[in-house]
Design a protein around this motif. Structure first.
Motif, mmCIF file in Angstrom:
data_model
loop_
_atom_site.group_PDB
_atom_site.id
_atom_site.type_symbol
_atom_site.label_atom_id
_atom_site.label_comp_id
_atom_site.label_asym_id
_atom_site.label_seq_id
_atom_site.Cartn_x
_atom_site.Cartn_y
_atom_site.Cartn_z
ATOM 1 N N GLY A 35 0.810 -1.217 0.000
ATOM 2 C CA GLY A 35 0.000 0.000 0.000
ATOM 3 C C GLY A 35 0.843 1.267 0.000
ATOM 4 N N SER A 36 0.163 2.398 0.096
ATOM 5 C CA SER A 36 0.858 3.690 0.016
ATOM 6 C C SER A 36 1.834 3.888 1.164
ATOM 7 N N TYR B 90 1.231 8.296 -7.059
ATOM 8 C CA TYR B 90 1.064 6.973 -6.442
ATOM 9 C C TYR B 90 -0.210 6.880 -5.615
ATOM 10 N N PHE B 91 -0.698 5.646 -5.516
ATOM 11 C CA PHE B 91 -1.983 5.433 -4.859
ATOM 12 C C PHE B 91 -2.152 3.964 -4.505
ATOM 13 N N ALA B 92 -3.267 3.675 -3.868
ATOM 14 C CA ALA B 92 -3.637 2.306 -3.508
ATOM 15 C C ALA B 92 -5.083 2.108 -3.966
ATOM 16 N N THR C 202 -3.366 8.805 -3.128
ATOM 17 C CA THR C 202 -4.010 7.575 -2.648
ATOM 18 C C THR C 202 -5.529 7.647 -2.752
ATOM 19 N N SER C 203 -6.112 8.771 -2.341
ATOM 20 C CA SER C 203 -7.573 8.880 -2.391
ATOM 21 C C SER C 203 -8.044 9.735 -3.564
ATOM 22 N N ASP D 196 1.223 12.044 -3.537
ATOM 23 C CA ASP D 196 0.380 11.073 -2.855
ATOM 24 C C ASP D 196 -1.049 11.282 -3.344
ATOM 25 N N LYS E 273 -9.463 3.162 -2.388
ATOM 26 C CA LYS E 273 -10.138 4.459 -2.214
ATOM 27 C C LYS E 273 -10.927 4.782 -3.483
ATOM 28 N N TRP F 11 0.439 -1.023 -3.783
ATOM 29 C CA TRP F 11 0.691 0.348 -4.221
ATOM 30 C C TRP F 11 0.874 0.362 -5.726
#
Ligand SMILES: *Cc1c(COP(=O)(O)O)cnc(C)c1O
Length: 371
Positions: free
Chosen positions: A81-82, A190-192, A173-174, A171, A195, A204
């Protein structure tokens, strides 16, 4: 006060789907059905074989299309993940010194990583109060600028603009998949998947520019010791083969591929962002029209279109959350450390704008019942 667990919302005030969490977020029922339908042939098979690698390829190619990545940009992925990716960035992307825009819990966490790294100089940290945004300025001592596209803890979104020469690591992520972004303004986005991509956690993903790839190769050649699981050069090598260095969660990859392709089928990032705009318009418009509710972020242009924070006055936010939860509407509690009388509501593309509208009517009903 009325016991919030005893309030029953009438059927017409129940959204079609009660998941409004900012992460893990609502997973599309269609994606879950597709996983169930294809799971016998996919789950429990080797991530080094084409059955899984072809799905990773769909993710990498789909994301490149969704973000309109120019030639030479590459989509990398890995496990953890992030949060793990912050560690990987500190090890393999920052050469000597990073700068961080800190506007909440998540951006502060990454700054803490580089501050703790003994092989890096102390980072330059520019901090703004929760609920506001701000920007970074160019600094000649900095080789990596850390921005956050959407600060999930406060519900504040920023505009991604290069602060100066060097790597720009965002970032997202969301934000990724729900907010518009220009690839020319970042080197690492970058993200996961749990979300805006309506998937599950543990992975990630990073859209990397040629400059970012070059930086990964240069830091790797510098002789700095890097734990292999956080080594971006190893991640690069594996990603190019549509693999991860170690075993990934296969369902996570499947759900992500399904949602990326759903977004592309519907009209791509512009469509997804437009849907978030619509949900944001409904929710903020409602809050502004009520005497008991107010958007936490005062600057309208910084109010997140992927997760909104709404302050309440004269009614207990915790009681509202409890009453909602008793009616199957979940995960709208505020970010713990913010400590406000607040609800935090996700507006991700997988969430129906009509459900957001229904949620506002449910809140009207509950506020009436509770105050
Ligand atoms: C959720 C979140 C993270 C952490 O993501 P994990 O995949 O749980 O590590 C980091 N940054 C932002 C902005 C987030 O919203």
């Amino acid at each position: 006060m009325t016991d919030p667990t005893t309030i029953r919302l009438p059927a017409d005030l129940l959204p079609g789907d009660g998941r409004f969490g900012s992460g893990p977020s609502k997973v599309r029922p269609d994606a879950l059905a597709a996983l169930a339908a294809h799971g016998r042939a996919y789950m429990g098979t080797s991530h080094r074989r084409d059955g899984v690698r072809s799905v990773v390829r769909r993710v990498r190619e789909g994301l490149a299309t969704l973000f309109g990545l120019p030639d030479g940009y590459e989509v990398l992925l890995g496990n953890g993940g992030s949060t793990a990716f912050w560690d990987a960035l500190a090890f393999g992307m920052v050469e000597a010194r990073s700068a961080h825009l800190v506007i909440g819990e998540f951006s502060a966490k990454f700054a803490a990583v580089t501050r703790g790294a003994p092989f890096l100089a102390d980072p330059l940290v520019v901090e703004h109060p929760p609920g506001t945004v701000g920007a970074l300025a160019a600094d000649p001592s900095v080789d990596c600028y850390a921005l956050v596209h959407n600060e999930t803890s406060t519900g504040a979104m920023t505009e991604i603009v290069r602060p100066g020469p060097g790597i720009v690591a965002v970032d997202a992520t969301s934000a990724a998949g729900g907010l518009r972004v220009d690839p020319a303004e970042f080197d690492v986005y970058y993200f996961a998947p749990q979300k805006a991509f309506a998937g599950d956690g543990g992975l990630w993903l990073a859209c990397c520019s040629p400059a970012a790839v070059e930086r990964i190769e240069r830091v790797a050649a510098s002789g700095r010791w890097v734990p292999p699981s956080l080594d971006l050069a190893i991640a690069l090598e594996n990603s190019r083969l549509d693999q991860t260095y170690n075993t990934p969660a296969l369902a996570t990859i499947f759900l992500l591929a399904d949602t990326v392709e759903w977004m592309l089928d519907q009209g791509g990032l512009e469509w997804a962002a437009g849907r978030c705009d619509r949900s944001a318009g409904i929710l903020y418009g409602w809050a502004e029209a009520r005497d008991f509710a107010m958007p936490f972020v005062t600057d309208p242009t910084a109010r997140s279109h992927v997760n909104a924070t709404i302050d309440f006055e004269g009614v207990d936010g915790e009681a509202l959350c409890t009453a909602l939860r008793a009616n199957g509407i979940v995960d709208v509690e505020p970010y713990r450390k913010l400590g406000r009388n607040q609800l935090r509501i996700a507006l991700f593309p997988a969430i129906e704008p009509d459900d957001v509208a229904t949620l506002t009517r449910a809140l009207d009903h509950l506020v009436d019942a509770l105050r």
